[in-house]
Scaffold this motif. Sequence first.
Motif, PDB file in Angstrom:
ATOM      1  N   LEU A 380      17.692 -93.698   9.931  1.00  0.00           N
ATOM      2  CA  LEU A 380      16.561 -94.446  10.486  1.00  0.00           C
ATOM      3  C   LEU A 380      15.665 -93.562  11.347  1.00  0.00           C
ATOM      4  CD1 LEU A 380      18.238 -97.845  11.498  1.00  0.00           C
ATOM      5  CD2 LEU A 380      16.822 -97.369   9.498  1.00  0.00           C
ATOM      6  N   THR A 381      16.278 -92.656  12.083  1.00  0.00           N
ATOM      7  CA  THR A 381      15.468 -91.792  12.957  1.00  0.00           C
ATOM      8  C   THR A 381      14.746 -90.710  12.165  1.00  0.00           C
ATOM      9  OG1 THR A 381      17.427 -90.433  13.400  1.00  0.00           O
ATOM     10  CG2 THR A 381      16.905 -92.188  14.982  1.00  0.00           C
ATOM     11  N   GLN A 382      15.378 -90.186  11.123  1.00  0.00           N
ATOM     12  CA  GLN A 382      14.781 -89.080  10.370  1.00  0.00           C
ATOM     13  C   GLN A 382      13.761 -89.544   9.330  1.00  0.00           C
ATOM     14  OE1 GLN A 382      17.385 -86.177   8.686  1.00  0.00           O
ATOM     15  NE2 GLN A 382      18.264 -85.564  10.651  1.00  0.00           N
ATOM     16  N   TYR A 383      14.065 -90.648   8.617  1.00  0.00           N
ATOM     17  CA  TYR A 383      13.217 -91.061   7.508  1.00  0.00           C
ATOM     18  C   TYR A 383      12.253 -92.186   7.873  1.00  0.00           C
ATOM     19  CZ  TYR A 383      15.756 -88.118   4.233  1.00  0.00           C
ATOM     20  OH  TYR A 383      16.287 -87.031   3.577  1.00  0.00           O
ATOM     21  N   LEU A 384      12.636 -93.050   8.803  1.00  0.00           N
ATOM     22  CA  LEU A 384      11.738 -94.119   9.230  1.00  0.00           C
ATOM     23  C   LEU A 384      11.110 -93.835  10.590  1.00  0.00           C
ATOM     24  CD1 LEU A 384      13.693 -97.320   8.108  1.00  0.00           C
ATOM     25  CD2 LEU A 384      11.995 -95.991   6.861  1.00  0.00           C
ATOM     26  N   HIS A 385      11.518 -92.732  11.197  1.00  0.00           N
ATOM     27  CA  HIS A 385      10.951 -92.261  12.454  1.00  0.00           C
ATOM     28  C   HIS A 385      11.048 -93.306  13.579  1.00  0.00           C
ATOM     29  CE1 HIS A 385       9.482 -88.941  10.089  1.00  0.00           C
ATOM     30  NE2 HIS A 385       8.848 -89.786   9.288  1.00  0.00           N
ATOM     31  N   LEU A 386      12.191 -93.977  13.629  1.00  0.00           N
ATOM     32  CA  LEU A 386      12.440 -94.920  14.714  1.00  0.00           C
ATOM     33  C   LEU A 386      13.031 -94.182  15.908  1.00  0.00           C
ATOM     34  CD1 LEU A 386      13.982 -97.955  12.785  1.00  0.00           C
ATOM     35  CD2 LEU A 386      11.614 -97.604  13.439  1.00  0.00           C
ATOM     36  N   ALA A 387      12.786 -94.706  17.089  1.00  0.00           N
ATOM     37  CA  ALA A 387      13.361 -94.096  18.290  1.00  0.00           C
ATOM     38  C   ALA A 387      14.877 -94.261  18.272  1.00  0.00           C
ATOM     39  CB  ALA A 387      12.763 -94.746  19.535  1.00  0.00           C
ATOM     40  N   SER A 388      15.572 -93.283  18.804  1.00  0.00           N
ATOM     41  CA  SER A 388      17.039 -93.296  18.757  1.00  0.00           C
ATOM     42  C   SER A 388      17.652 -94.480  19.500  1.00  0.00           C
ATOM     43  CB  SER A 388      17.591 -91.982  19.317  1.00  0.00           C
ATOM     44  OG  SER A 388      17.175 -91.822  20.669  1.00  0.00           O
ATOM     45  N   ASP A 389      16.914 -95.027  20.476  1.00  0.00           N
ATOM     46  CA  ASP A 389      17.454 -96.171  21.213  1.00  0.00           C
ATOM     47  C   ASP A 389      17.093 -97.510  20.563  1.00  0.00           C
ATOM     48  OD1 ASP A 389      14.784 -95.909  21.717  1.00  0.00           O
ATOM     49  OD2 ASP A 389      14.909 -96.354  23.867  1.00  0.00           O
ATOM     50  N   HIS A 390      16.508 -97.443  19.337  1.00  0.00           N
ATOM     51  CA  HIS A 390      16.147 -98.674  18.641  1.00  0.00           C
ATOM     52  C   HIS A 390      16.919 -98.857  17.333  1.00  0.00           C
ATOM     53  CE1 HIS A 390      12.867 -98.640  21.483  1.00  0.00           C
ATOM     54  NE2 HIS A 390      12.366 -99.770  20.989  1.00  0.00           N
ATOM     55  N   VAL A 391      17.923 -98.043  17.108  1.00  0.00           N
ATOM     56  CA  VAL A 391      18.594 -98.071  15.802  1.00  0.00           C
ATOM     57  C   VAL A 391      20.016 -98.629  15.852  1.00  0.00           C
ATOM     58  CG1 VAL A 391      17.216 -96.174  14.884  1.00  0.00           C
ATOM     59  CG2 VAL A 391      19.348 -95.666  16.090  1.00  0.00           C
ATOM     60  N   HIS A 392      20.532 -98.826  17.050  1.00  0.00           N
ATOM     61  CA  HIS A 392      21.939 -99.220  17.161  1.00  0.00           C
ATOM     62  C   HIS A 392      22.188-100.597  16.544  1.00  0.00           C
ATOM     63  CE1 HIS A 392      25.975 -99.604  18.794  1.00  0.00           C
ATOM     64  NE2 HIS A 392      25.631-100.795  19.275  1.00  0.00           N
ATOM     65  N   GLU A 393      21.339-101.588  16.869  1.00  0.00           N
ATOM     66  CA  GLU A 393      21.569-102.951  16.396  1.00  0.00           C
ATOM     67  C   GLU A 393      21.522-103.032  14.870  1.00  0.00           C
ATOM     68  OE1 GLU A 393      22.498-105.529  18.094  1.00  0.00           O
ATOM     69  OE2 GLU A 393      22.503-104.394  19.970  1.00  0.00           O
ATOM     70  N   ASP A 394      20.582-102.322  14.275  1.00  0.00           N
ATOM     71  CA  ASP A 394      20.492-102.332  12.819  1.00  0.00           C
ATOM     72  C   ASP A 394      21.723-101.698  12.188  1.00  0.00           C
ATOM     73  OD1 ASP A 394      18.578-102.848  10.488  1.00  0.00           O
ATOM     74  OD2 ASP A 394      19.164-100.769  10.154  1.00  0.00           O
ATOM     75  N   ALA A 395      22.190-100.608  12.761  1.00  0.00           N
ATOM     76  CA  ALA A 395      23.384 -99.932  12.233  1.00  0.00           C
ATOM     77  C   ALA A 395      24.619-100.799  12.378  1.00  0.00           C
ATOM     78  CB  ALA A 395      23.584 -98.599  12.943  1.00  0.00           C
TER      79      ALA A 395
END
Length: 427
Positions: A380-395
Motif C-alpha cells: 500500500l505504501t509503495q504502489y498506492l503511496h499511502l502514508a505508513s500510519d494509514h495502512v494498518h487497518e486495511d492490512a
Amino acid sequence: MKEFFEFLSFADANVRYVTLGSMLLAGSSAVVGCFTLLRKRALVGDAVAHAVLPGVCLAFILSGTKNPFILLIGAFITGWISLVAIDFITSRSRIKEDTAIGLVLSVFFGIGILLLTAIQHSGNAAQSGLDKFLFGKAASLVGEDLIAFSIVAVLLLAATLIFYKELKLLCFDETYAKTIGFPVRGLELLLTTLTVLAVVVGIQAVGVVLMAAMLITPAAAARFWTDRLGVMLVLAALMGAFSGVAGAYVSYTAPAMPTGPWIVLIISMIAILSFALAPGKGWIARIIRRQRNKKLILEENLLKLLYQLGEAKQDFSTNRPLQELLQKRAIPAKEAKYGLGKLKAQGYLEKTKNGWALTHEGITRGRRVVRLHRLWELYLTQYLHLASDHVHEDAETIEHIITPELEQRLLEELNYPALDPHSAQIP
C-alpha cells in the motif's frame, strides 16, 4: 389420496387442459425470464404484462371473437410496441429506464382499462370472460388455448436453444459481442420478442397483475442454486412447471381456489426457500460463512498476537497468560477463551498453568499471518503511496484472505523485502 390419484390420472379433459397449459405457461416463461433477469430488466416483464391489455381489447373489437390466436396476436403487438417505446424514451431523452417503464406501464394499462370498460358496455354478448386477461383464469383453459400455448412454448424453447450462445454472450458481455461482430441490436430485439411472447402466453393463466412474478420469480430462485446459465435455465423451467402443476392441483382439490394466483404463490414459496437454503448464496449459507470467517479472524489474530509478543526476544514458545493477551489486544475475554480453546484443539497452542504457548505449527501459521500483514502494508505504501500510519487497518482485514498464490505474487512484486513500512522485519 383419492383426489391426488384422480388428478394424476388426467381422466378429466379439463384437468388435462389446465395442468398442461399451466406447465407450458410457467415453464416457458421461466426460461425467457432467466435472460431478462440477467440483463437486469426484471421490471420490463411487468410493463409488458400491463401493456398487452389494450392489444387484447383491440383484437376483440376488430375481430368480434375471442379466438385465442387472434387475441394473442393483438397482445403481442401492443406488448412489443411497449418495449420499443421504453427503449425509445430511454435512448432519446434524459429519462431513466425505470421511469420510462412506469410511464409506459401506466399509459398502456390505462388505455386497456378504458377499452375493456367500453367493450363491457357495448352490449356484445361475446365479450363475456374477456376480463380474465386482467386477473387470469387458468381453470377456463380449453383445447384451443392449449394448442396456442403449445405452439408459443415450442417457439420460445426452440429460439432459446438455437440462439443460446448469442443470448448468453449478450447477457454477460455485450461489449465483447459488439467487438466480435455479433448483431447486438438484433439479439436485443429477439430477446424483446421472446419476452413479449412469454408474457402474452402467461396472462391468460395469471393475468396482467401477476405475470411479472411468473416471468422473474423462477429465474431468481434458480439463480441462487447455480452459477451456470444452462443449469439455471433447466432449474427455472422445472420450478415453473412444478408450480404450474401444483397450482392446478390446488384448484382441482379446492374449486374455490383460483389456479393462477396459486401458481404464483407456490413459485414464490419455492423462491423463498431457495433464498434461505441454497448452499452457496442462501441466507443460511451466508450466515454460516460469516460466522466461520469471524472465527478464522479471531484465531489468526490470536496467533499473530502471540507471535508478535515473542518477536522481541525471538522466543515464541514462552507461556503468555490470558491477561497479557487481553492487555495487548482489545478482544472480549469470552471470545479470547473460545479462540484459544479452538487453537489448542487444532494443535496450534499448548496450555499450561502459566498460560498459553505456540506449538511448532502455531509458530508457522502465526509467522505467515504477520508476514501477510506487513507485506500488504508495504504494498500500500509503495504502489498506492499511502502514508505508513494509514495502512494498518486495511492490512488487518486483507491478511485473512490473501491466498498463497497472491502471497507469492506480492513477494515477487516487492522483490522479497526484509522490512515493512515501520522498519519491522518481515518474517
